[in-house]
Design a protein around this motif. Structure first.
Motif, PDB file in Angstrom:
ATOM      1  N   LEU A 283       0.838  -1.206   0.000  1.00  0.00           N
ATOM      2  CA  LEU A 283       0.000   0.000   0.000  1.00  0.00           C
ATOM      3  C   LEU A 283       0.869   1.252   0.000  1.00  0.00           C
ATOM      4  O   LEU A 283       0.640   2.189  -0.773  1.00  0.00           O
ATOM      5  CB  LEU A 283      -0.928  -0.040   1.215  1.00  0.00           C
TER       6      LEU A 283
ATOM      7  N   THR B 253      -4.942   2.874  -4.478  1.00  0.00           N
ATOM      8  CA  THR B 253      -6.318   3.066  -4.026  1.00  0.00           C
ATOM      9  C   THR B 253      -7.272   2.790  -5.180  1.00  0.00           C
ATOM     10  O   THR B 253      -6.852   2.755  -6.348  1.00  0.00           O
ATOM     11  CB  THR B 253      -6.516   4.508  -3.510  1.00  0.00           C
TER      12      THR B 253
ATOM     13  N   VAL C  73      -5.227  -2.339  -6.898  1.00  0.00           N
ATOM     14  CA  VAL C  73      -4.855  -1.439  -5.810  1.00  0.00           C
ATOM     15  C   VAL C  73      -3.461  -1.726  -5.272  1.00  0.00           C
ATOM     16  O   VAL C  73      -2.689  -0.804  -5.000  1.00  0.00           O
ATOM     17  CB  VAL C  73      -5.894  -1.509  -4.670  1.00  0.00           C
TER      18      VAL C  73
ATOM     19  N   SER D 100      -5.308   5.782   4.080  1.00  0.00           N
ATOM     20  CA  SER D 100      -5.318   4.398   3.604  1.00  0.00           C
ATOM     21  C   SER D 100      -4.724   3.444   4.627  1.00  0.00           C
ATOM     22  O   SER D 100      -5.161   2.297   4.743  1.00  0.00           O
ATOM     23  CB  SER D 100      -4.552   4.300   2.281  1.00  0.00           C
TER      24      SER D 100
ATOM     25  N   HIS E 250       1.207   4.141  -2.969  1.00  0.00           N
ATOM     26  CA  HIS E 250       0.964   5.562  -2.726  1.00  0.00           C
ATOM     27  C   HIS E 250       2.184   6.398  -3.093  1.00  0.00           C
ATOM     28  O   HIS E 250       2.050   7.490  -3.664  1.00  0.00           O
ATOM     29  CB  HIS E 250       0.603   5.786  -1.251  1.00  0.00           C
TER      30      HIS E 250
ATOM     31  N   GLN F  56      -3.351  11.137   2.140  1.00  0.00           N
ATOM     32  CA  GLN F  56      -4.015   9.960   1.594  1.00  0.00           C
ATOM     33  C   GLN F  56      -3.353   8.676   2.095  1.00  0.00           C
ATOM     34  O   GLN F  56      -4.020   7.665   2.344  1.00  0.00           O
ATOM     35  CB  GLN F  56      -3.984  10.000   0.064  1.00  0.00           C
TER      36      GLN F  56
END
Length: 439
Positions: free
Chosen positions: A89, A329, A354, A106, A93, A102
């Motif tokens: 993740l 995302t 994602v 997340s 990002h 963000q």
């Protein structure tokens, strides 16, 4: 589970069991105030911290919360997988420049979603929580569901509204307002007939929660509680009008009970004969199967079309734009998919879009590992039936939903997987001790 065990022995005997039992029994009141999405993650982190404290203190921990043993290897697999998910993740990002705000948002979402797939199994594996407590609590929840069913089923025919209210708890943040809303029922836009979602955010998920309730109820020795659990689970499956729920009811209940046949020579003989007969009946069966699949899809043609298009877009953009760590995302979809987010409605395509291939493997490896253990245990004894059925529910769920945003309601199944890992490790240790004593 001992069939001679009375009700008194099923009541939570320590704080961990009582917390688990009460949260399950308070499902409907929590739903009424829009608090289920909050209760699941809070319970997960509290139980996991209690389990970590028990491991740290060891013998100094109070006796009724003492750790049941070391952490099983498969539970470490879940932990590693979910931590890799978090790293994927962050990488996504960073790669797409989504910014610190963000990324923090997340990461909090990960703590309320994917992290639960490690936290609950960890708590179940370490804390002395018995499967009997989960089984009885699920059946008692089924009883209360049946008590409320007449009001819910009559609502669309007596003029009651679909949605009662949306809780102000939505301010804590979540995937959408439906996670904090209270419904009597919803109208199906395709057929304009009522569907019921009970305490789930939507009907298909309610159906699989019904399958889960049936699986737990099948382990209950007392007939009145078993009947309540099975009856409520069947009602949730049928009233939700979900195709996936009907498939799950058959596959996840019968499949684990057929596993002992893999150890029977006559079953393999029968299978070989059946395979040989397919040379004659194969084409006809294939035609029937394709007709059944087409009928299954055409039952909700619009839903099938939208889901298929979302999956195709997610796959194409993953492969062409972000194969390793994904886009970080979900993103709004075009009008073609009714503006539904790309990366939704399918765990595997959602993971690819994602979190990329790294994220997909981070979930797939521990899930396949635990399912393999449950397959083996279901083949050698009845103790493996429930965990295997729950693994099958999770796998089925991944092909129609995003499992991480539904872990807050799926947590009894996740806790049971941890209990299964603990029971399996204890059985292996006992067997090794017997062999050592015999030697």
């Amino acid at each position: 589970m001992n069939p001679s065990t009375g009700i008194s022995t099923r009541i939570g005997a320590n704080p961990a069991e009582r917390a688990v039992e009460r949260v399950i029994l308070w499902t409907w009141p929590l739903y009424a105030v829009g608090g289920l999405y909050v209760a699941g993650p809070v319970l997960a982190w509290l139980l996991a911290m209690l389990a970590a404290l028990a491991l740290y203190l060891g013998p100094a921990m109070r006796r009724d919360l003492a750790p049941t043993g070391p952490v099983p290897a498969v539970i470490w697999g879940w932990w590693i997988g979910m931590l890799v998910m978090l790293l994927a993740l962050w990488a996504g990002h960073l790669g797409w420049g989504l910014g610190l705000k963000q990324t923090i948002k997340s990461s909090i979402g990960w703590a309320k979603g994917w992290a639960l797939l490690a936290l609950f199994p960890f708590a179940g594996a370490v804390l002395p929580i018995r499967r009997e407590v989960l089984v009885r609590a699920q059946c008692r929840l089924g009883f209360w569901t049946l008590c409320l069913a007449p009001i819910l089923l009559a609502a669309p025919y007596v003029g009651l509204p679909e949605r009662i209210w949306t809780s102000p708890l939505k301010a804590v943040g979540g995937p959408g307002p439906e996670y904090f809303s209270v419904y009597f029922f919803t109208w199906d836009p395709a057929s304009w007939t009522p569907r019921w979602q009970f305490f789930a955010p939507w009907s298909p998920f309610a159906a699989l929660l019904g399958v889960t309730m049936v699986l737990f109820a099948l382990e209950e020795p007392e007939r009145k509680w078993k009947a309540a659990g099975i009856g409520a689970g069947m009602l949730m499956i049928l009233a939700s009008k979900s195709r996936m729920g009907l498939v799950g009811l058959v596959a996840c209940t019968i499949g684990p009970r057929l596993m002992p046949l893999v150890l029977r020579s006559w079953a393999w003989t029968a299978l070989s004969g059946l395979t040989a007969s397919l040379a004659i009946t194969g084409p006809w069966l294939a035609d029937r199967a394709m007709a059944a699949v087409d009928g299954f899809k055409s039952a909700r043609a619009d839903s099938t079309r939208v889901r298929a298009t979302l999956q195709r877009i997610a796959q194409e953009r993953w492969r062409e734009e972000a194969p390793w760590f994904g886009h970080g995302t979900v993103q709004p979809g075009p009008h073609l998919v009714e503006y539904m987010p790309i990366g939704s409605h399918h765990t595997w395509f959602g993971l690819l879009f994602v979190k990329g291939l790294v994220g997909l493997l981070a979930f797939a490896v521990p899930l396949v590992w635990h399912t393999g253990l449950a397959l083996r245990d279901a083949a050698v004894g009845p103790a493996g039936r429930l965990p295997l059925g729950l693994c099958m529910v999770m796998i089925l769920l991944t092909f129609g939903e995003n499992i991480e945003i539904e872990a807050y309601l799926l947590w009894p199944a996740l806790l049971m997987l941890g209990i299964h890992a603990r029971e399996r490790m204890a059985a292996m240790a006992a067997m090794a001790e017997m062999e050592k004593s015999g030697a």
